[in-house]
Design a protein around this motif. Structure first.
Motif, PDB file in Angstrom:
ATOM      1  N   LEU A  28       0.993  -1.145  -0.099  1.00  0.00           N
ATOM      2  CA  LEU A  28       0.009  -0.076  -0.127  1.00  0.00           C
ATOM      3  C   LEU A  28       0.868   1.341  -0.095  1.00  0.00           C
ATOM      4  O   LEU A  28       1.861   1.298   0.807  1.00  0.00           O
ATOM      5  CB  LEU A  28      -0.854   0.072   1.205  1.00  0.00           C
ATOM      6  N   SER A  67     -11.998  12.608  -2.969  1.00  0.00           N
ATOM      7  CA  SER A  67     -11.804  12.727  -1.476  1.00  0.00           C
ATOM      8  C   SER A  67     -12.470  13.407  -0.502  1.00  0.00           C
ATOM      9  O   SER A  67     -13.261  13.220   0.470  1.00  0.00           O
ATOM     10  CB  SER A  67     -10.265  12.718  -1.135  1.00  0.00           C
ATOM     11  N   LEU A  94     -12.045   3.501   3.848  1.00  0.00           N
ATOM     12  CA  LEU A  94     -11.675   2.704   2.686  1.00  0.00           C
ATOM     13  C   LEU A  94     -11.447   3.336   1.412  1.00  0.00           C
ATOM     14  O   LEU A  94     -10.518   3.165   0.605  1.00  0.00           O
ATOM     15  CB  LEU A  94     -12.179   1.385   2.540  1.00  0.00           C
ATOM     16  N   GLU A  95     -12.243   4.274   1.161  1.00  0.00           N
ATOM     17  CA  GLU A  95     -12.553   4.927  -0.176  1.00  0.00           C
ATOM     18  C   GLU A  95     -11.229   6.205  -0.093  1.00  0.00           C
ATOM     19  O   GLU A  95     -10.766   6.279  -0.961  1.00  0.00           O
ATOM     20  CB  GLU A  95     -13.791   5.787  -0.227  1.00  0.00           C
ATOM     21  N   LEU A  99      -8.173   4.217  -0.775  1.00  0.00           N
ATOM     22  CA  LEU A  99      -8.012   4.071  -2.286  1.00  0.00           C
ATOM     23  C   LEU A  99      -7.555   5.419  -3.066  1.00  0.00           C
ATOM     24  O   LEU A  99      -6.667   5.196  -3.678  1.00  0.00           O
ATOM     25  CB  LEU A  99      -9.384   3.440  -2.757  1.00  0.00           C
ATOM     26  N   SER A 112      -4.040   6.620  -2.180  1.00  0.00           N
ATOM     27  CA  SER A 112      -3.207   5.819  -2.664  1.00  0.00           C
ATOM     28  C   SER A 112      -2.910   6.244  -4.023  1.00  0.00           C
ATOM     29  O   SER A 112      -1.908   6.172  -4.653  1.00  0.00           O
ATOM     30  CB  SER A 112      -3.424   4.358  -2.471  1.00  0.00           C
ATOM     31  N   ASP A 113      -3.935   6.369  -4.858  1.00  0.00           N
ATOM     32  CA  ASP A 113      -3.772   6.489  -6.339  1.00  0.00           C
ATOM     33  C   ASP A 113      -3.054   8.021  -6.488  1.00  0.00           C
ATOM     34  O   ASP A 113      -2.150   8.123  -7.131  1.00  0.00           O
ATOM     35  CB  ASP A 113      -5.204   6.812  -6.874  1.00  0.00           C
TER      36      ASP A 113
END
Length: 310
Positions: A133, A152, A178-179, A182, A185-186
Protein backbone atom coordinates in the motif's frame (compact mmCIF):
# COMPACT_ATOMS: atom_id res chain seq x y z
CA UNK A 1 -2.12 19.32 19.72
CA UNK A 2 1.04 19.48 17.65
CA UNK A 3 -0.39 17.49 14.70
CA UNK A 4 -3.27 19.96 14.53
CA UNK A 5 -0.93 22.95 14.35
CA UNK A 6 1.24 21.29 11.68
CA UNK A 7 -1.59 20.84 9.19
CA UNK A 8 -3.22 24.18 10.09
CA UNK A 9 0.00 25.97 9.17
CA UNK A 10 -0.25 24.46 5.69
CA UNK A 11 -3.98 25.05 5.28
CA UNK A 12 -3.98 28.61 6.65
CA UNK A 13 -0.67 30.19 5.75
CA UNK A 14 -1.38 33.26 7.85
CA UNK A 15 -0.67 31.94 11.38
CA UNK A 16 -2.05 35.03 13.10
CA UNK A 17 -5.49 34.08 11.77
CA UNK A 18 -5.50 30.73 13.59
CA UNK A 19 -6.62 32.54 16.74
CA UNK A 20 -9.95 33.25 15.04
CA UNK A 21 -10.88 29.56 15.04
CA UNK A 22 -13.50 28.40 17.53
CA UNK A 23 -14.11 24.72 18.23
CA UNK A 24 -17.76 24.09 17.27
CA UNK A 25 -17.93 20.32 17.61
CA UNK A 26 -15.79 17.23 17.90
CA UNK A 27 -16.21 13.49 17.55
CA UNK A 28 -14.03 10.42 18.13
CA UNK A 29 -14.90 6.89 17.04
CA UNK A 30 -12.85 3.72 17.46
CA UNK A 31 -13.82 0.91 15.08
CA UNK A 32 -12.33 -2.21 16.76
CA UNK A 33 -9.43 -3.86 14.91
CA UNK A 34 -9.84 -1.41 12.04
CA UNK A 35 -9.40 2.33 12.56
CA UNK A 36 -9.73 5.38 14.77
CA UNK A 37 -11.67 8.35 13.42
CA UNK A 38 -11.56 11.86 14.88
CA UNK A 39 -13.28 15.06 13.79
CA UNK A 40 -12.71 18.61 14.99
CA UNK A 41 -14.84 21.31 13.40
CA UNK A 42 -13.86 24.95 13.81
CA UNK A 43 -15.90 27.99 12.86
CA UNK A 44 -14.69 31.57 12.42
CA UNK A 45 -16.12 35.08 12.34
CA UNK A 46 -13.98 36.56 9.58
CA UNK A 47 -13.18 35.11 6.13
CA UNK A 48 -10.15 32.81 6.19
CA UNK A 49 -8.04 31.74 3.21
CA UNK A 50 -8.26 27.96 3.73
CA UNK A 51 -6.31 25.70 1.38
CA UNK A 52 -7.46 22.06 1.44
CA UNK A 53 -4.57 19.88 2.59
CA UNK A 54 -4.07 16.16 3.28
CA UNK A 55 -1.20 14.36 4.97
CA UNK A 56 -0.20 10.72 4.69
CA UNK A 57 1.64 9.77 7.88
CA UNK A 58 3.60 6.53 7.80
CA UNK A 59 5.06 4.58 10.69
CA UNK A 60 7.28 1.67 9.61
CA UNK A 61 6.63 -1.91 10.61
CA UNK A 62 7.80 -2.99 14.04
CA UNK A 63 8.58 -6.46 15.31
CA UNK A 64 5.38 -8.47 15.09
CA UNK A 65 3.37 -5.56 13.62
CA UNK A 66 2.64 -4.21 10.16
CA UNK A 67 3.21 -0.61 9.17
CA UNK A 68 0.70 1.95 10.45
CA UNK A 69 -0.92 4.55 8.18
CA UNK A 70 -2.70 7.73 9.21
CA UNK A 71 -4.60 10.08 6.92
CA UNK A 72 -5.05 13.67 8.08
CA UNK A 73 -7.22 16.26 6.37
CA UNK A 74 -7.84 19.95 6.81
CA UNK A 75 -10.59 21.12 4.49
CA UNK A 76 -12.97 24.04 4.19
CA UNK A 77 -16.47 22.95 5.10
CA UNK A 78 -19.78 24.20 6.43
CA UNK A 79 -21.67 23.79 9.66
CA UNK A 80 -25.39 23.73 8.88
CA UNK A 81 -28.41 24.12 11.15
CA UNK A 82 -27.71 23.76 14.84
CA UNK A 83 -30.89 21.71 15.17
CA UNK A 84 -29.76 18.03 15.23
CA UNK A 85 -32.82 17.17 13.14
CA UNK A 86 -31.43 19.10 10.20
CA UNK A 87 -29.25 17.04 7.86
CA UNK A 88 -27.86 17.51 4.39
CA UNK A 89 -31.08 16.22 2.86
CA UNK A 90 -33.94 17.35 5.09
CA UNK A 91 -34.20 20.69 6.87
CA UNK A 92 -35.39 20.86 10.49
CA UNK A 93 -38.69 22.17 9.18
CA UNK A 94 -39.21 19.00 7.14
CA UNK A 95 -38.58 20.56 3.73
CA UNK A 96 -36.05 19.45 1.18
CA UNK A 97 -33.31 21.99 0.70
CA UNK A 98 -30.04 22.75 -0.97
CA UNK A 99 -27.18 22.84 1.53
CA UNK A 100 -25.92 26.03 -0.02
CA UNK A 101 -29.16 27.86 0.82
CA UNK A 102 -29.33 26.75 4.46
CA UNK A 103 -30.11 29.89 6.49
CA UNK A 104 -27.90 28.76 9.39
CA UNK A 105 -24.99 27.71 7.22
CA UNK A 106 -21.68 28.75 8.81
CA UNK A 107 -18.27 28.30 7.11
CA UNK A 108 -15.92 25.98 8.95
CA UNK A 109 -12.49 24.37 8.95
CA UNK A 110 -12.80 20.60 9.33
CA UNK A 111 -9.92 18.61 10.79
CA UNK A 112 -10.38 14.91 10.09
CA UNK A 113 -8.01 12.10 11.04
CA UNK A 114 -8.28 8.42 10.09
CA UNK A 115 -5.71 6.15 11.68
CA UNK A 116 -5.72 2.58 10.42
CA UNK A 117 -4.70 -0.13 12.87
CA UNK A 118 -1.50 -1.99 11.86
CA UNK A 119 -3.31 -5.34 11.90
CA UNK A 120 -5.95 -4.04 9.51
CA UNK A 121 -3.32 -2.78 7.05
CA UNK A 122 -1.60 -6.14 7.28
CA UNK A 123 -4.84 -7.95 6.45
CA UNK A 124 -5.28 -5.81 3.32
CA UNK A 125 -1.82 -6.76 2.08
CA UNK A 126 -2.09 -10.54 2.63
CA UNK A 127 -1.44 -12.46 -0.55
CA UNK A 128 -0.03 -9.40 -2.36
CA UNK A 129 3.71 -9.88 -2.54
CA UNK A 130 4.37 -7.75 -5.62
CA UNK A 131 3.42 -4.39 -4.10
CA UNK A 132 2.52 -2.67 -0.84
CA UNK A 133 0.00 0.00 0.00
CA UNK A 134 1.34 3.43 -1.05
CA UNK A 135 4.41 1.51 -2.29
CA UNK A 136 5.79 1.91 1.23
CA UNK A 137 9.29 0.52 1.57
CA UNK A 138 10.95 3.04 3.87
CA UNK A 139 12.25 1.89 7.23
CA UNK A 140 11.87 5.40 8.61
CA UNK A 141 8.65 7.24 9.49
CA UNK A 142 7.66 10.03 7.13
CA UNK A 143 4.92 12.50 6.27
CA UNK A 144 3.89 13.40 2.73
CA UNK A 145 1.42 16.07 1.78
CA UNK A 146 -1.09 16.01 -1.06
CA UNK A 147 -4.03 18.16 -2.11
CA UNK A 148 -7.25 16.19 -1.53
CA UNK A 149 -8.89 15.24 -4.80
CA UNK A 150 -12.56 16.03 -5.49
CA UNK A 151 -13.58 12.43 -4.76
CA UNK A 152 -11.85 12.51 -1.38
CA UNK A 153 -13.53 15.78 -0.42
CA UNK A 154 -16.95 14.35 -1.25
CA UNK A 155 -16.22 11.35 0.97
CA UNK A 156 -15.04 13.60 3.79
CA UNK A 157 -18.24 15.63 3.62
CA UNK A 158 -20.31 12.44 3.94
CA UNK A 159 -18.22 11.33 6.93
CA UNK A 160 -18.97 14.64 8.64
CA UNK A 161 -22.69 14.80 7.76
CA UNK A 162 -24.54 11.55 8.39
CA UNK A 163 -27.24 10.15 10.69
CA UNK A 164 -25.82 6.71 11.50
CA UNK A 165 -25.41 5.57 15.09
CA UNK A 166 -23.93 2.56 16.87
CA UNK A 167 -22.73 -0.34 14.75
CA UNK A 168 -24.11 1.24 11.58
CA UNK A 169 -21.92 4.28 12.22
CA UNK A 170 -18.87 2.01 12.52
CA UNK A 171 -19.72 0.25 9.26
CA UNK A 172 -20.34 3.56 7.48
CA UNK A 173 -17.08 5.14 8.68
CA UNK A 174 -15.10 2.02 7.79
CA UNK A 175 -16.49 1.97 4.25
CA UNK A 176 -15.74 5.67 3.72
CA UNK A 177 -12.29 5.36 5.25
CA UNK A 178 -11.45 2.64 2.72
CA UNK A 179 -12.53 4.96 -0.08
CA UNK A 180 -10.16 7.62 1.27
CA UNK A 181 -7.38 5.06 1.44
CA UNK A 182 -8.03 4.09 -2.19
CA UNK A 183 -8.19 7.65 -3.54
CA UNK A 184 -5.18 8.78 -1.49
CA UNK A 185 -3.14 5.80 -2.65
CA UNK A 186 -3.87 6.65 -6.29
CA UNK A 187 -2.88 10.26 -5.70
CA UNK A 188 0.16 9.34 -3.67
CA UNK A 189 1.67 7.29 -6.48
CA UNK A 190 0.83 9.80 -9.22
CA UNK A 191 1.64 13.01 -7.36
CA UNK A 192 4.78 12.73 -5.24
CA UNK A 193 4.92 15.82 -3.05
CA UNK A 194 8.68 16.23 -3.27
CA UNK A 195 7.70 18.65 -6.04
CA UNK A 196 5.27 20.50 -3.76
CA UNK A 197 7.87 21.06 -1.09
CA UNK A 198 10.85 21.26 -3.41
CA UNK A 199 12.84 19.50 -0.67
CA UNK A 200 13.14 15.74 -0.66
CA UNK A 201 14.48 15.74 2.90
CA UNK A 202 11.16 17.17 4.15
CA UNK A 203 9.45 13.86 3.48
CA UNK A 204 11.23 12.59 6.61
CA UNK A 205 9.21 13.22 9.75
CA UNK A 206 12.21 14.15 11.91
CA UNK A 207 13.25 16.91 9.49
CA UNK A 208 9.70 18.27 9.33
CA UNK A 209 9.71 18.37 13.12
CA UNK A 210 12.94 20.38 13.13
CA UNK A 211 11.40 22.96 10.79
CA UNK A 212 8.32 23.18 13.02
CA UNK A 213 10.52 23.51 16.09
CA UNK A 214 12.36 26.41 14.44
CA UNK A 215 9.03 28.16 13.84
CA UNK A 216 8.02 27.58 17.47
CA UNK A 217 11.27 29.14 18.68
CA UNK A 218 10.63 32.22 16.54
CA UNK A 219 7.11 32.62 17.91
CA UNK A 220 8.25 32.18 21.50
CA UNK A 221 10.72 35.05 21.31
CA UNK A 222 9.29 37.70 19.03
CA UNK A 223 10.90 40.31 21.26
CA UNK A 224 14.39 38.84 20.84
CA UNK A 225 15.58 38.30 17.25
CA UNK A 226 17.72 35.20 16.74
CA UNK A 227 20.27 34.63 13.98
CA UNK A 228 19.74 31.84 11.49
CA UNK A 229 23.01 30.30 12.64
CA UNK A 230 21.82 30.10 16.25
CA UNK A 231 18.40 28.88 15.15
CA UNK A 232 20.00 26.12 13.08
CA UNK A 233 22.11 25.06 16.05
CA UNK A 234 19.09 24.90 18.35
CA UNK A 235 17.19 22.59 16.02
CA UNK A 236 20.31 20.63 14.96
CA UNK A 237 19.93 21.29 11.24
CA UNK A 238 22.20 22.57 8.50
CA UNK A 239 21.62 26.32 7.87
CA UNK A 240 21.01 25.83 4.16
CA UNK A 241 18.49 23.03 4.79
CA UNK A 242 16.78 25.10 7.46
CA UNK A 243 16.32 28.10 5.17
CA UNK A 244 15.20 26.02 2.20
CA UNK A 245 12.92 23.81 4.27
CA UNK A 246 11.34 26.73 6.13
CA UNK A 247 10.46 28.56 2.93
CA UNK A 248 9.11 25.38 1.32
CA UNK A 249 6.92 24.67 4.36
CA UNK A 250 5.65 28.15 5.22
CA UNK A 251 5.98 29.91 1.88
CA UNK A 252 8.27 32.69 3.13
CA UNK A 253 11.77 33.28 4.44
CA UNK A 254 12.63 32.94 8.13
CA UNK A 255 13.20 36.68 8.45
CA UNK A 256 9.97 37.70 6.70
CA UNK A 257 7.97 35.22 8.76
CA UNK A 258 9.51 36.53 11.99
CA UNK A 259 8.90 40.17 11.05
CA UNK A 260 5.33 39.50 10.03
CA UNK A 261 4.47 37.77 13.30
CA UNK A 262 6.39 40.41 15.25
CA UNK A 263 4.43 43.26 13.69
CA UNK A 264 1.12 41.41 14.09
CA UNK A 265 1.82 41.11 17.79
CA UNK A 266 2.80 44.78 17.95
CA UNK A 267 -0.42 45.68 16.14
CA UNK A 268 -2.43 43.84 18.78
CA UNK A 269 -0.61 45.55 21.63
CA UNK A 270 -1.25 48.96 20.09
CA UNK A 271 -4.81 48.53 18.88
CA UNK A 272 -6.27 46.11 21.43
CA UNK A 273 -4.20 46.75 24.56
CA UNK A 274 -3.85 50.50 24.01
CA UNK A 275 -0.14 50.64 24.84
CA UNK A 276 2.00 53.56 23.69
CA UNK A 277 4.30 53.36 20.68
CA UNK A 278 7.41 53.56 22.85
CA UNK A 279 6.14 50.81 25.17
CA UNK A 280 5.43 48.47 22.27
CA UNK A 281 8.75 49.25 20.57
CA UNK A 282 10.63 48.26 23.73
CA UNK A 283 8.50 45.12 24.21
CA UNK A 284 9.30 44.07 20.64
CA UNK A 285 13.03 44.43 21.24
CA UNK A 286 13.62 47.75 19.45
CA UNK A 287 16.04 50.21 21.03
CA UNK A 288 15.14 52.87 18.44
CA UNK A 289 11.49 53.91 18.08
CA UNK A 290 12.03 55.20 14.53
CA UNK A 291 13.30 51.78 13.42
CA UNK A 292 10.18 50.19 14.92
CA UNK A 293 7.93 52.73 13.18
CA UNK A 294 9.60 52.05 9.83
CA UNK A 295 9.22 48.28 10.21
CA UNK A 296 5.60 48.64 11.36
CA UNK A 297 4.63 50.85 8.40
CA UNK A 298 6.31 48.47 5.96
CA UNK A 299 4.15 45.64 7.28
CA UNK A 300 0.82 47.39 7.90
CA UNK A 301 0.98 50.44 5.65
CA UNK A 302 0.39 52.67 8.68
CA UNK A 303 2.60 54.38 11.21
CA UNK A 304 2.03 53.14 14.77
CA UNK A 305 0.67 56.52 15.83
CA UNK A 306 -1.86 56.43 12.94
CA UNK A 307 -3.20 53.13 14.19
CA UNK A 308 -3.74 54.57 17.67
CA UNK A 309 -5.90 57.33 16.22
CA UNK A 310 -8.33 54.87 14.64
Amino acid sequence: MKELQDILMLAIQQPAMNDQLKLAESDAVAVPDCLDFTLQRFTYDRPLPVEDVAMVVYQPAKRGQSAAIELRYCVAGSKYCTNPGCTDQVCAGGNKHDKETCNERVPSVDMITVRFQPGFIQSLQKGNTNSTLFELQSKKPFVKTITPCTKSKKVLEKMVHHNYEGILKNIFLQSKALELLLFSSDQFIQNDTDERYGCRFLTQMEDREKINKARDILLEQLDAPITIRDLARRVAMNECYLKKGFKATYGTTIYDYFQKERMEKAKGLLYEKGLSVSEVAIMMGYSCISHFSTAFKKHTGLKPCELLLR
